[in-house]
Design a protein around this motif. Structure first.
Motif, short mmCIF file in Angstrom:
data_model
loop_
_atom_site.label_atom_id
_atom_site.label_comp_id
_atom_site.label_asym_id
_atom_site.label_seq_id
_atom_site.Cartn_x
_atom_site.Cartn_y
_atom_site.Cartn_z
N GLY A 132 0.83 -1.20 0.00
CA GLY A 132 0.00 0.00 0.00
C GLY A 132 0.86 1.24 0.00
N HIS A 133 1.71 1.37 1.00
CA HIS A 133 2.64 2.50 1.04
C HIS A 133 3.61 2.43 -0.13
CE1 HIS A 133 1.28 3.91 4.96
NE2 HIS A 133 1.32 2.65 5.38
N LYS A 134 4.15 1.23 -0.38
CA LYS A 134 5.13 1.10 -1.45
C LYS A 134 4.53 1.47 -2.80
CE LYS A 134 8.29 -2.06 -3.75
NZ LYS A 134 8.86 -3.42 -3.84
N GLY A 135 3.29 1.09 -3.05
CA GLY A 135 2.64 1.45 -4.30
C GLY A 135 2.63 2.95 -4.50
N ARG A 136 2.37 3.69 -3.43
CA ARG A 136 2.37 5.16 -3.53
C ARG A 136 3.76 5.69 -3.79
NH1 ARG A 136 -1.52 4.43 0.58
NH2 ARG A 136 -0.03 4.84 2.26
N TYR A 137 4.78 5.07 -3.16
CA TYR A 137 6.16 5.50 -3.41
C TYR A 137 6.53 5.28 -4.88
CZ TYR A 137 6.55 4.92 1.73
OH TYR A 137 6.37 4.97 3.09
N VAL A 138 6.18 4.11 -5.41
CA VAL A 138 6.51 3.80 -6.80
C VAL A 138 5.84 4.79 -7.74
CG1 VAL A 138 6.25 2.09 -8.64
CG2 VAL A 138 6.96 1.36 -6.36
N THR A 139 4.56 5.07 -7.49
CA THR A 139 3.82 6.00 -8.34
C THR A 139 4.43 7.39 -8.28
OG1 THR A 139 1.76 4.76 -8.08
CG2 THR A 139 1.57 7.06 -8.74
N ALA A 140 4.84 7.81 -7.11
CA ALA A 140 5.43 9.15 -6.96
C ALA A 140 6.73 9.26 -7.74
CB ALA A 140 5.67 9.45 -5.48
N LEU A 141 7.59 8.24 -7.65
CA LEU A 141 8.87 8.34 -8.33
C LEU A 141 8.73 8.18 -9.84
CD1 LEU A 141 11.87 8.76 -8.24
CD2 LEU A 141 12.17 6.33 -7.68
#
Length: 364
Positions: free
Chosen positions: A338-347
């Motif tokens: 969940g958190h990682k998905g947001r990190y990936v999308t941001a980068l």
């Protein structure tokens, strides 16, 4: 610096290799490549061993944590690669080629190789290069033409030749890497590929003719200073991209590992801006990227606490990470679902904004 030198430096005043002991399998010493390596380091002490992966004073001894960098600098292992297989991959390559070396003279705090080898991982070079190149040529020939484009490559079968080592550094020790570049130059349906954190400009004279892909690993300078120990500065890696493209290499970038910390995204924006400023039109036209977020390991965490505890302040973050049992019985940690998905999308969104010509081959 020529291959005959007994040491190389990564930065002024920092010696990367100063080989004083070579652990040698007798069979390796009899092969042409083995003899060549032993002649290259004539003053090094030679220690006969039964097997390259069973050296008690190197592997599995906790006392070696205190000598982590010294062992990497002074020790070299010379062996024979017995198992020759090309494992399917599908991310960075189609296949993982049989290793011509493993271990590394560099000391990146997140490297997974020490998890397998225990408390030290100096370079091991395999002397039976003729058998390895022969196997790869036959394997590539059996594949035939690539039936359709994929994210690895639109036309060629791609073989990662540096899964367990850094080929740019390996090339300062033996001719194995050059032999691989020469091999793939003449294979009509295949390419070699390797990731690197070391700028070795000797490779610029090898004439790869587009059949070797070099993936320069990049991260923000603040992360590299803490985590990329004994590597070429990130600015030097960026500066080398145009030269390698001009020399006939396909050059991609490897954004790895991405470490989440305070201000991480701002620092990545700065790095992407530096990359954009440095690249020629030719380099931009063929650029692609891999994006790999940090995976850490409890055993490596314990090793790092013995020689580089400062790194663990950003690598070991229970507040941000979740554990998963590894195949070897330990625990891997990665950013929480969940958190990682947001990190990936941001980068990846930042990459699209800052360097829109750069295709992201995969991100996870």
């Amino acid at each position: 610096m020529p291959l005959s030198s007994c040491y190389i430096q990564v930065n002024e005043g920092q010696r990367l290799l100063d080989i004083r002991r070579i652990y040698v399998e007798p069979a390796a010493a009899e092969l042409p490549r083995g003899k060549e390596i032993l002649e290259r380091f004539p003053e090094a002490e030679r220690i006969e061993i039964e097997a390259h992966h069973r050296i008690p004073e190197l592997y599995g001894d906790e006392a070696n944590v205190a000598r982590w960098v010294r062992i990497k600098t002074e020790a070299l292992v010379l062996g024979v690669k017995k198992s020759l297989t090309a494992r399917p991959n599908g991310r960075s390559s189609d296949f993982i080629a049989p290793s011509t070396a493993n271990g590394c003279a560099m000391a990146c705090a997140y490297c997974y190789v020490p998890r397998r080898k225990g408390y030290s991982n100096p370079i091991t070079v395999f002397a039976n290069i003729d058998k390895i190149t022969g196997y790869l040529a036959r394997h590539a020939r059996r594949q035939g033409a690539k039936p359709e484009p994929d994210q690895v490559d639109p036309h060629a079968w791609v073989y990662d030749i540096g899964e367990n080592s850094d080929c740019s550094v390996d090339a300062t020790v033996s001719g194995n890497v050059r032999d691989l570049v020469d091999l793939f130059r003449d294979l009509p349906n295949a390419k070699a590929s390797f990731a690197t954190k070391y700028v070795n400009r000797e490779l610029l004279g090898w004439d790869p003719r587009g059949r070797t892909r070099v993936r320069f690993s990049l991260m923000p300078a603040a992360d590299a200073k803490l985590l990329d120990i004994r590597t070429s500065p990130v600015a030097d890696r960026i500066a080398a991209i145009d030269d390698f493209v001009e020399a006939g290499y396909e050059v991609h970038v490897n954004f790895s590992p991405v470490v989440v910390r305070d201000g991480w995204l701002e620092d990545w924006a700065e790095l992407l801006g530096q990359l954009d400023d440095a690249l020629s039109p030719a380099a931009r036209a063929q650029l692609a990227a891999e994006v790999i977020f940090l995976t850490h390991n409890d055993r490596l965490h314990e090793v790092n606490l013995g020689w580089h505890p400062k790194a663990e302040e950003v690598l070991w973050r229970p507040d941000l990470q979740q554990p998963k049992r590894s195949q070897t019985g330990g625990w891997n940690v990665r950013y929480k679902t969940g958190h990682k998905g947001r990190y990936v999308t941001a980068l990846t969104g930042l990459i699209a904004e800052k360097i829109p010509y750069c295709r992201v081959r995969y991100a996870f």
